[in-house]
Write an enzyme that holds these catalytic residues in place. Structure first.
Site, PDB file in Angstrom:
ATOM      1  N   HIS A 256       0.832  -1.218   0.000  1.00  0.00           N
ATOM      2  CA  HIS A 256       0.000   0.000   0.000  1.00  0.00           C
ATOM      3  C   HIS A 256       0.862   1.263   0.000  1.00  0.00           C
ATOM      4  CE1 HIS A 256      -4.007  -1.891   0.622  1.00  0.00           C
ATOM      5  NE2 HIS A 256      -3.318  -2.824   1.253  1.00  0.00           N
ATOM      6  N   ASP A 319      -0.908  -4.919   5.982  1.00  0.00           N
ATOM      7  CA  ASP A 319      -1.936  -5.728   5.319  1.00  0.00           C
ATOM      8  C   ASP A 319      -1.625  -5.926   3.836  1.00  0.00           C
ATOM      9  OD1 ASP A 319      -2.394  -2.895   5.113  1.00  0.00           O
ATOM     10  OD2 ASP A 319      -4.297  -3.338   4.129  1.00  0.00           O
ATOM     11  N   GLU A 320      -2.135  -7.037   3.331  1.00  0.00           N
ATOM     12  CA  GLU A 320      -2.248  -7.261   1.883  1.00  0.00           C
ATOM     13  C   GLU A 320      -0.985  -6.971   1.074  1.00  0.00           C
ATOM     14  OE1 GLU A 320      -6.850  -6.228   0.939  1.00  0.00           O
ATOM     15  OE2 GLU A 320      -5.551  -4.520   1.257  1.00  0.00           O
ATOM     16  N   VAL A 321       0.128  -7.541   1.466  1.00  0.00           N
ATOM     17  CA  VAL A 321       1.305  -7.419   0.614  1.00  0.00           C
ATOM     18  C   VAL A 321       1.356  -8.718  -0.174  1.00  0.00           C
ATOM     19  CG1 VAL A 321       3.627  -6.506   0.592  1.00  0.00           C
ATOM     20  CG2 VAL A 321       2.330  -6.514   2.715  1.00  0.00           C
ATOM     21  N   GLU A 352      -1.904  -9.438   9.693  1.00  0.00           N
ATOM     22  CA  GLU A 352      -0.749 -10.047   9.022  1.00  0.00           C
ATOM     23  C   GLU A 352       0.526  -9.892   9.846  1.00  0.00           C
ATOM     24  OE1 GLU A 352      -3.136  -8.269   7.568  1.00  0.00           O
ATOM     25  OE2 GLU A 352      -3.461  -8.882   5.487  1.00  0.00           O
TER      26      GLU A 352
END
Ligand code: TNX
Length: 508
Positions: A256, A319-321, A352
């Site tokens: 992000h 988050d969300e890597v 995470e």
């Protein structure tokens, strides 16, 4: 029906008539901050009650005045309900509106403000319509407001009660954020978490990295946006502090980060700055741990944020890597947490973060059921981490209410009012000890939300439901009662200019 949200620990209707409030004289104890009286007056004004000065140890109330006495008393209030906590909550308070006077007692000033917020929800204008909650003052025409005779003893279930707002995907500036602080305070929440950095934009001045401002003027769909200067951020924290709300800033890394790599080409693998991004995909941008520009960037951003932040916490994302090996990710978690701690703050990661090394005291924010990760979460709790529960299918207030709802996303499902109400924070992660739940946070992501009205229509009425999950003992919750109390708050929301969604689950 008393329109109280969140529902208190104990509400006992007292014998005797409602108390008429032609005017109120407020009696404040020593030991309160200088601005406290203004906060009390603001609450009463908004309920249509005339306030006749607030002074320390006021004299006798004169004719036509009701005395509101605020008292600090260590022995105040009941123990924390339903959690098995040995310590009574420092937020506990009592409120009595009996025998011709109003008395609020609390262990600490925050409890006195909670008591006044409860009083505000109890006040009704002469025509019987309840007015309550915070916002712009309402005038009550043609009558004297009243408050029913009750005794309330109250304390929250969880200490961490918050709302997270994404100000990146669409920009919401200081005016909107002050309105959000008022809303958060009305439901007795204590934390406003701001998601300040993401692929589309960078929303906070970092004095050691002034170039980041170049990434402030972009958002989903393009168009002009903005960011918080250091002074804006300080002023917002002051405003929040006067309502006992702590601002938690989030710098999301190591994914992000397209706004950062758009400004600093040296952060990318090939040294080339990335293009500005105004879409809504996630997971494509990243930092590189072994790039020599990376650690100095983390140190500058986290260091400045920690210095600018009054609260105890700095959120460092995680988050969300979607394009990084486990080992490199774990090194980011370790480094970011160490930098936060070096600055005397406590790190928070999205769930995470449990994939990295976890120190006692670290907070992890649960958002998505990934069954295979539950064991890791339990192991993190064993290592001393605690969880903030933000399950997408209950607490993500950017989810559509129904398939037909014009705003919002639906990757976590449809979240009607009842879905945001009917859930148990200690039962979300299988095997997690109840004591590892620090509390509850709602979240509103803003990919599809462009105006304050749109934002509020996603928050209301669901934020009240999440607030009740966070505050009220599980055994005392009841959706039908909650829905009726919610309807009772609507006139005050209208008076405050707070747009809400008229879900058919409430008889408005
Ligand atoms: C997931 S929740 C995200 C955000 C999106 C959101 C949309 C989380 C930690 N990451 O980047 O905005 O879904 O609902």
């Amino acid at each position: 029906m008393l329109p109280l949200v969140p529902w208190p620990t104990e509400v006992t209707p007292a014998s005797g008539p409602s108390l008429a409030l032609p005017a109120v004289r407020v009696d404040l104890p020593d030991g309160l901050p200088a601005w406290f009286g203004a906060r009390v007056a603001e609450q009463l004004d908004a309920a249509g009650v005339t306030v006749r000065g607030h002074q320390f140890s006021a004299g006798e109330a004169s004719d036509g005045e009701v005395r509101l006495t605020l008292r600090l008393d260590d022995a105040a209030g009941p123990p924390a309900p339903g959690t098995g906590a040995d310590e009574p909550s420092p937020e506990r308070y009592s409120l009595r509106t009996t025998d011709g006077a109003i008395v609020a007692t609390a262990a600490e000033p925050v409890g006195l403000l909670h008591a006044v917020r409860t009083l505000r929800q109890l006040v009704r204008p002469a025509d019987g319509t309840p007015t309550s909650v915070e916002g712009t003052p309402t005038s009550v025409e043609g009558g004297i407001p009243t408050v029913p005779a009750v005794v309330v003893h109250d304390a929250p279930r969880f200490a961490w009660r918050g709302l997270s707002v994404d100000v990146v995907r669409h920009w919401f500036g200081p005016d909107d954020l002050r309105a959000v602080v008022d809303l958060v305070g009305a439901f007795k929440l204590r934390v406003l978490h701001l998601h300040l950095t993401d692929d589309q934009g960078w929303r906070i001045e970092i004095p050691s990295r002034p170039e980041l401002e170049k990434a402030s003027d972009n958002q989903v769909g393009g168009g002009t946006a903005g960011y918080l200067t250091v002074d804006d951020f300080t002023a917002l924290q002051d405003y929040a502090a006067e309502r006992y709300v702590t601002i938690v800033p989030e710098f999301d890394m190591p994914g992000h980060v397209n706004a950062a790599t758009h400004v600093y080409g040296q952060l990318t693998a090939d040294g080339l700055a990335t293009d500005a991004y105004d879409g809504i995909e996630v997971g494509f941008s990243r930092l590189w741990f072994d790039n020599p520009a990376t650690e100095p960037f983390l140190r500058d951003v986290i260091g400045d944020l920690a210095r600018m932040t009054r609260g105890e916490w700095v959120h460092v994302g995680g988050d969300e890597v979607l394009t990084m090996e486990h080992e490199e990710f774990a090194r980011f978690v370790d480094l970011a947490a160490r930098i936060v701690r070096e600055h005397g703050k406590t790190p928070i990661f999205w769930q995470e973060g449990a994939r990295g090394p976890v120190e006692p005291g670290t907070l992890l924010q649960y958002w998505e059921p990934k069954g295979e990760e539950f064991e890791r979460f339990v192991a993190a709790a064993d290592a001393g981490a605690r969880f903030i529960m933000s399950p997408g299918n209950h607490a993500y207030l950017d989810m559509k209410y129904t398939p037909e709802h014009p705003l919002g996303l639906h990757w976590a499902g449809y979240v009607e009012l009842r879905d945001s109400y009917d859930w148990e924070p200690t039962a979300v992660i299988d095997g997690l000890p109840a004591g590892a739940v620090a509390g509850v946070e709602a979240a509103v992501w803003t990919e599809t939300l462009t105006t304050r009205d749109e934002l509020f229509s996603m928050l209301l009425p669901r934020l009240g439901a999440v607030a009740e999950v966070a505050w009220t003992a599980a055994a005392a919750k009841d959706f039908d009662g909650f829905a009726a109390r919610t309807a009772g708050l609507a006139p005050a929301w209208r008076a405050a200019g707070w747009t809400f969604h008229q879900t058919p689950q409430v008889a408005w």
